[in-house]
Design a protein around this motif. Structure first.
Motif, PDB file in Angstrom:
ATOM      1  N   ALA A 278     106.867  31.890  44.801  1.00  0.00           N
ATOM      2  CA  ALA A 278     106.938  30.906  43.729  1.00  0.00           C
ATOM      3  C   ALA A 278     108.001  31.362  42.736  1.00  0.00           C
ATOM      4  O   ALA A 278     108.007  32.532  42.320  1.00  0.00           O
ATOM      5  CB  ALA A 278     105.588  30.757  43.029  1.00  0.00           C
ATOM      6  N   ASN A 279     108.894  30.459  42.361  1.00  0.00           N
ATOM      7  CA  ASN A 279     109.961  30.759  41.417  1.00  0.00           C
ATOM      8  C   ASN A 279     109.957  29.679  40.344  1.00  0.00           C
ATOM      9  O   ASN A 279     109.893  28.485  40.653  1.00  0.00           O
ATOM     10  CB  ASN A 279     111.310  30.794  42.128  1.00  0.00           C
ATOM     11  CG  ASN A 279     112.426  31.238  41.205  1.00  0.00           C
ATOM     12  OD1 ASN A 279     112.219  32.070  40.328  1.00  0.00           O
ATOM     13  ND2 ASN A 279     113.615  30.692  41.397  1.00  0.00           N
ATOM     14  N   ALA A 280     110.000  30.087  39.072  1.00  0.00           N
ATOM     15  CA  ALA A 280     109.854  29.116  37.993  1.00  0.00           C
ATOM     16  C   ALA A 280     110.794  29.435  36.842  1.00  0.00           C
ATOM     17  O   ALA A 280     111.189  30.589  36.622  1.00  0.00           O
ATOM     18  CB  ALA A 280     108.409  29.087  37.484  1.00  0.00           C
ATOM     19  N   GLY A 292     110.362  33.434  35.853  1.00  0.00           N
ATOM     20  CA  GLY A 292     109.471  34.353  36.539  1.00  0.00           C
ATOM     21  C   GLY A 292     109.290  33.961  37.981  1.00  0.00           C
ATOM     22  O   GLY A 292     109.668  32.857  38.396  1.00  0.00           O
ATOM     23  N   TRP A 293     108.766  34.860  38.759  1.00  0.00           N
ATOM     24  CA  TRP A 293     108.463  34.582  40.162  1.00  0.00           C
ATOM     25  C   TRP A 293     107.321  35.469  40.634  1.00  0.00           C
ATOM     26  O   TRP A 293     106.983  36.476  40.002  1.00  0.00           O
ATOM     27  CB  TRP A 293     109.689  34.777  41.055  1.00  0.00           C
ATOM     28  CG  TRP A 293     110.247  36.171  41.090  1.00  0.00           C
ATOM     29  CD1 TRP A 293     109.873  37.203  41.913  1.00  0.00           C
ATOM     30  CD2 TRP A 293     111.300  36.686  40.270  1.00  0.00           C
ATOM     31  NE1 TRP A 293     110.628  38.323  41.654  1.00  0.00           N
ATOM     32  CE2 TRP A 293     111.511  38.031  40.648  1.00  0.00           C
ATOM     33  CE3 TRP A 293     112.088  36.137  39.253  1.00  0.00           C
ATOM     34  CZ2 TRP A 293     112.472  38.826  40.036  1.00  0.00           C
ATOM     35  CZ3 TRP A 293     113.045  36.932  38.644  1.00  0.00           C
ATOM     36  CH2 TRP A 293     113.223  38.266  39.045  1.00  0.00           C
ATOM     37  N   GLY A 294     106.720  35.054  41.707  1.00  0.00           N
ATOM     38  CA  GLY A 294     105.666  35.836  42.338  1.00  0.00           C
ATOM     39  C   GLY A 294     105.725  35.662  43.835  1.00  0.00           C
ATOM     40  O   GLY A 294     106.152  34.612  44.336  1.00  0.00           O
ATOM     41  N   SER A 295     105.335  36.688  44.572  1.00  0.00           N
ATOM     42  CA  SER A 295     105.396  36.614  46.033  1.00  0.00           C
ATOM     43  C   SER A 295     104.258  37.408  46.645  1.00  0.00           C
ATOM     44  O   SER A 295     103.718  38.333  46.026  1.00  0.00           O
ATOM     45  CB  SER A 295     106.737  37.151  46.562  1.00  0.00           C
ATOM     46  OG  SER A 295     106.822  38.560  46.389  1.00  0.00           O
ATOM     47  N   PHE A 296     103.921  37.042  47.867  1.00  0.00           N
ATOM     48  CA  PHE A 296     102.942  37.803  48.646  1.00  0.00           C
ATOM     49  C   PHE A 296     103.246  37.605  50.121  1.00  0.00           C
ATOM     50  O   PHE A 296     103.581  36.497  50.562  1.00  0.00           O
ATOM     51  CB  PHE A 296     101.514  37.351  48.378  1.00  0.00           C
ATOM     52  CG  PHE A 296     100.491  38.083  49.214  1.00  0.00           C
ATOM     53  CD1 PHE A 296     100.106  39.365  48.889  1.00  0.00           C
ATOM     54  CD2 PHE A 296      99.948  37.493  50.342  1.00  0.00           C
ATOM     55  CE1 PHE A 296      99.189  40.055  49.670  1.00  0.00           C
ATOM     56  CE2 PHE A 296      99.023  38.168  51.132  1.00  0.00           C
ATOM     57  CZ  PHE A 296      98.640  39.458  50.786  1.00  0.00           C
ATOM     58  N   ALA A 343     107.279  38.799  38.427  1.00  0.00           N
ATOM     59  CA  ALA A 343     108.265  39.022  37.380  1.00  0.00           C
ATOM     60  C   ALA A 343     108.066  38.015  36.266  1.00  0.00           C
ATOM     61  O   ALA A 343     107.673  36.869  36.500  1.00  0.00           O
ATOM     62  CB  ALA A 343     109.681  38.915  37.944  1.00  0.00           C
ATOM     63  N   LEU A 344     108.366  38.446  35.056  1.00  0.00           N
ATOM     64  CA  LEU A 344     108.334  37.566  33.897  1.00  0.00           C
ATOM     65  C   LEU A 344     109.465  37.991  32.969  1.00  0.00           C
ATOM     66  O   LEU A 344     109.607  39.180  32.663  1.00  0.00           O
ATOM     67  CB  LEU A 344     106.991  37.661  33.166  1.00  0.00           C
ATOM     68  CG  LEU A 344     106.807  36.743  31.950  1.00  0.00           C
ATOM     69  CD1 LEU A 344     106.861  35.273  32.381  1.00  0.00           C
ATOM     70  CD2 LEU A 344     105.489  37.047  31.247  1.00  0.00           C
TER      71      LEU A 344
END
Length: 815
Positions: A278-280, A292-296, A343-344
């Protein structure tokens, strides 16, 4: 602020992109054209990645960029799960990987076995699904002064897709369709022996990926990406000609005649993989931008160790294998990886400066399992499945950076940047369950020492367990000036302090002069460094190694341990480099050509020593442990790498006939490494003869283990409804080293041809058919004198693997 890199000159390697992409990598000044920066940068578009036909990011980059190699070893334990890529012939961990210009976490794995990258612990590029990528920028220049540790060979900056609307879903399915011709003997898949004159199919792969862009309130975006991949294993093993069963009354067992001679998994592993990204981004009313982004990712990989024949009972009486596995068995090694990141950050203006503040977290865990096996020291009641331990790495990075443009004296432009970074790292090694490592006493000690623990991969013992961390702080200043219209000069200095080994200061000076809009020259000189990883500092294990056919328990020691110091080890220190580069840029219309030469002098490279089996080494361990040798990580290898890289790109739209648009990219790379110094120590030097810490195999891997020449020619054609991509990749000669020079295997140069056809009946749907390795090219086969049992039919050092032709279909739906 997505940008945070050094001055860079770029040109595209993308098969489908224009020749004037704007880049953010290589400079902290305003984004610029890839042909207007100071050092060489390659740009790879998401379309180019998709059109390679495979869904592994590292493999796609190796096909598109001659400076990147991605060997595909097998029978290498965890390296089958996390395969390392290299840039400019250096180690995998000597290239810095960024996501949106922020440092990406390393894999927890240490590559220990005989593969390219032995002793390294690099970033696993395949944890990032290709659908989440907008573009990739590869800076081919030393950049430690800009980005810190690891940026010796260069920087790979992965820019995530940013979309507030639209989306697509893609289904890709493929299978190998190949004719294997090894010594004119039979081969196999799925247990059925098939003559080499026939074709067979295996390695089925199905990948489902998709992304969608969502509007985040009024001024933001949220891009979601998901991917699922299922892959069956392949085998390219040759027939095992060895005796499989014990003699019966002095005569061959009748089962020898019908024995399955293709008894190994020698190829790509079985894979189940699920990824999410997810990238925002969101613009606030005060002018700042939140991002920010998050991954798994969860990846389950199963490969195999060497086949255990029924003949190898390892007990007296022969009760372990013969009673449990009467026909022998093939231990499977399972690697389950879990990778996550978050990340933020915020970019904002204050006090006349542009600021970027961020915090990035990264996590990588590898859990080992052993299937279809047993611990011979526990006898026939041994478990068949084991949990063999785990490796885990975590990283937290906090950044604060600022940039500002000034008018100073008569300079046309002055861009000033400075920043601070703090990093925390943690490495854990966890013991396996007791049955995976204990000596159960079922067999005599002398026999048990040849195979204590789960067969194929002995588990980590409690003595190997560790939990280590460190922190580091750094500061940098980067000033780019344009004293006159045609001259740009950039200088950077960075200082870093590590809690475990001290401080380092690096610097860089780069310049570019444009003689005309058509021609420019550029060059750079810099110093660099790479901090030894926590994995290299603290990983320990006891494993079974076959040395001259004899199984020995080899202990991998921590470099700073008391035992290692008794045989001359010392705490690890940072690798250091001096980098020099120079080249030119020529462009005319839609044609561009860049040529860049470089030299990288590396001192104190970290490497894993040879297995030291001298009597005074063995005497350091209690006799009951049965240790037959030891090894440790050490500094002391000095190398010089010289190379030249050239890329020509041309976009052609014929005016005399309407046949669409063509993009041509021709690129070539020459790279050569020589050894300047090998490590030694006073304690081992006193032995007669003195053992070598780095002997022939590892020394030859440094100098000749990767192709010195690599090149590619890519043609991409689009004409509304139809499209096609043709690619030819040349891999030059290399050597797979043997125990001595006489046992070296020279691999001849090969060219692989890939082809894809596409049809898009609407703007919302595309269907593609393609073939990777269309001509079914294999590397040089391993001769019988180097492969006496017949199993290892193909060289693991092959830069393009040894799986043969791969056919695929891809369907993409857009909205």
């Amino acid at each position: 602020m997505a940008a945070a890199l050094v001055p860079v000159q770029a040109f595209a390697q993308a098969a489908s992109g224009p020749v004037d992409e704007v880049i953010v990598t290589g400079s902290r000044a305003a984004p610029r054209s890839r042909l207007d920066s100071i050092a060489p940068v390659d740009v790879v578009t998401s379309a180019a990645i998709q059109r390679t036909g495979n869904t592994e990011l590292a493999q796609s980059l190796s096909e598109l960029l001659p400076s990147i190699n991605f060997p595909r070893p097998t029978l290498t334990d965890g390296t089958d799960t996390v395969r390392p890529a290299t840039l400019r012939g250096l180690a995998p961990d000597e290239t810095l990987v960024l996501v949106n210009s922020k440092r990406r976490q390393s894999s927890a794995l240490v590559n220990l076995n005989g593969s390219i990258g032995r002793g390294s612990s690099g970033v696993d590029l395949n944890t990032i699904p290709t659908a989440a990528i907008g573009s990739i920028e590869v800076l081919r220049d030393g950049a430690s002064a800009q980005y810190g540790s690891d940026a010796i060979a260069g920087v790979i900056n992965i820019r995530l897709r940013e979309a507030s609307h639209g989306g697509e879903i893609t289904i890709t399915g493929g299978v190998h369709d190949t004719t294997v011709d090894y010594r004119n003997q039979a081969t196999t898949f799925g247990g059925a022996v098939i003559p080499t004159s026939n074709h067979y199919e295996d390695g089925q792969t199905v990948t489902i990926s998709g992304w969608t862009g969502l509007k985040l309130f009024d001024t933001g975006f949220l891009t979601l990406t998901g991917e699922s991949k299922v892959q069956s294993h392949t085998t390219r093993a040759g027939p095992d000609s060895r005796q499989q069963y014990p003699l019966v009354n002095g005569q061959p067992d009748p089962r020898e005649v019908g024995a399955n001679r293709i008894d190994a998994w020698y190829g790509d592993p079985k894979v189940k993989q699920y990824s999410f990204f997810a990238n925002a981004g969101y613009d606030l009313s005060n002018g700042s931008h939140l991002y920010g982004w998050g991954s798994f990712q969860s990846r389950d990989v199963v490969n195999a160790a060497n086949f255990r024949r029924a003949l190898q009972s390892n007990t007296s009486p022969a009760a372990d294998i013969l009673s449990v596995y009467p026909d022998g068995f093939l231990p499977k090694i399972e690697g389950q990886t879990y990778d996550a990141s978050g990340a933020l950050g915020d970019t904002f203006k204050a006090l006349g400066w542009d600021w970027d503040a961020s915090v990035v977290y990264g996590f990588n865990r590898l859990e080992y399992g052993v299937l279809n096996s047993l611990n011979v020291s526990l006898g026939p009641n041994s478990p068949h499945t084991f949990k063999a331990g785990a490796l885990q790495y975590q990283q937290v990075v906090a950044n604060l950076g600022a940039t500002r443009q000034y008018q100073v004296f008569n300079f046309k432009e002055v861009n000033v940047a400075f920043g601070l970074e703090a990093r925390y790292e943690n490495f854990k090694e966890e013991a396996g369950e007791p049955a995976s490592y204990i000596n159960g006493g079922y067999v005599p000690l002398a026999v048990a020492l040849a195979g204590v623990g789960s067969q194929g991969f002995p588990g980590y013992a409690p003595a190997n367990a560790t939990d280590q961390n460190r922190n580091s702080q750094s500061a940098y200043v980067d000033i780019e000036v344009k004293p006159i219209n045609n001259l740009s000069i950039d200088g950077a200095v960075r200082g870093e302090n590590y809690s475990d080994f001290g401080s380092e200061v690096t610097g860089k000076l780069a310049a570019r002069y444009d003689f005309s809009p058509m021609f420019a020259i550029r060059g750079a000189v810099s110093t660099g460094f790479r901090a030894p990883s926590l994995m290299q500092e603290y990983f320990t294990a006891v494993s079974t190694n076959f040395i001259n056919g004899v199984p020995l328990q080899i202990s991998t020691l921590s470099a700073g341990s008391a035992t290692a110091k008794l045989i001359g080890s010392a705490p690890l220190k940072a690798e250091k480099s001096d980098n020099y580069s120079g080249g030119g840029v020529f462009r005319y219309g839609t044609f561009s050509l860049t040529v860049d030469a470089y030299q990288i002098k590396l001192k104190d490279r970290v490497t894993l020593t040879e297995n030291l089996t001298q009597a005074n080494v063995i005497a350091l361990f209690p006799a009951a442990l049965g240790i037959g040798g030891a090894r440790f990580f050490t500094n002391g290898v000095d190398t010089t790498t010289n190379g030249v890289e050239a890329v020509a790109a041309y976009r052609w739209t014929p005016s005399f006939v309407d046949v669409g648009r063509f993009n041509f990219t021709l690129s070539a790379s020459h790279n050569q490494t020589k050894l300047d110094k090998l490590p030694s120590n006073n304690i081992l030097s006193a032995l007669t003869p003195p053992p070598l810490l780095v002997a022939h195999v590892n020394a030859t891997t440094f100098t000749d283990g990767q192709p010195k020449w690599k090149g590619s020619f890519i043609t991409d054609w689009t004409d509304g409804l139809f499209g096609a991509t043709a690619k030819a990749t040349y891999y030059g000669k290399l050597i797979q080293p043997g125990s001595t020079v006489a046992n070296d295997l020279p691999l001849k140069a090969q060219t692989l041809v890939d082809l894809e056809f596409r049809v898009s009946p609407t703007d919302h749907f595309t269907f593609a058919l393609g073939a990777d390795n269309l001509l079914d090219t294999y590397p040089t086969g391993v001769p019988s004198n180097l492969n006496p049992n017949g199993v290892a039919a193909w060289p693991e050092y092959s830069p393009f693997g040894f799986q043969g032709r791969y056919l695929y279909a891809r369907a993409t739906l857009r909205w």
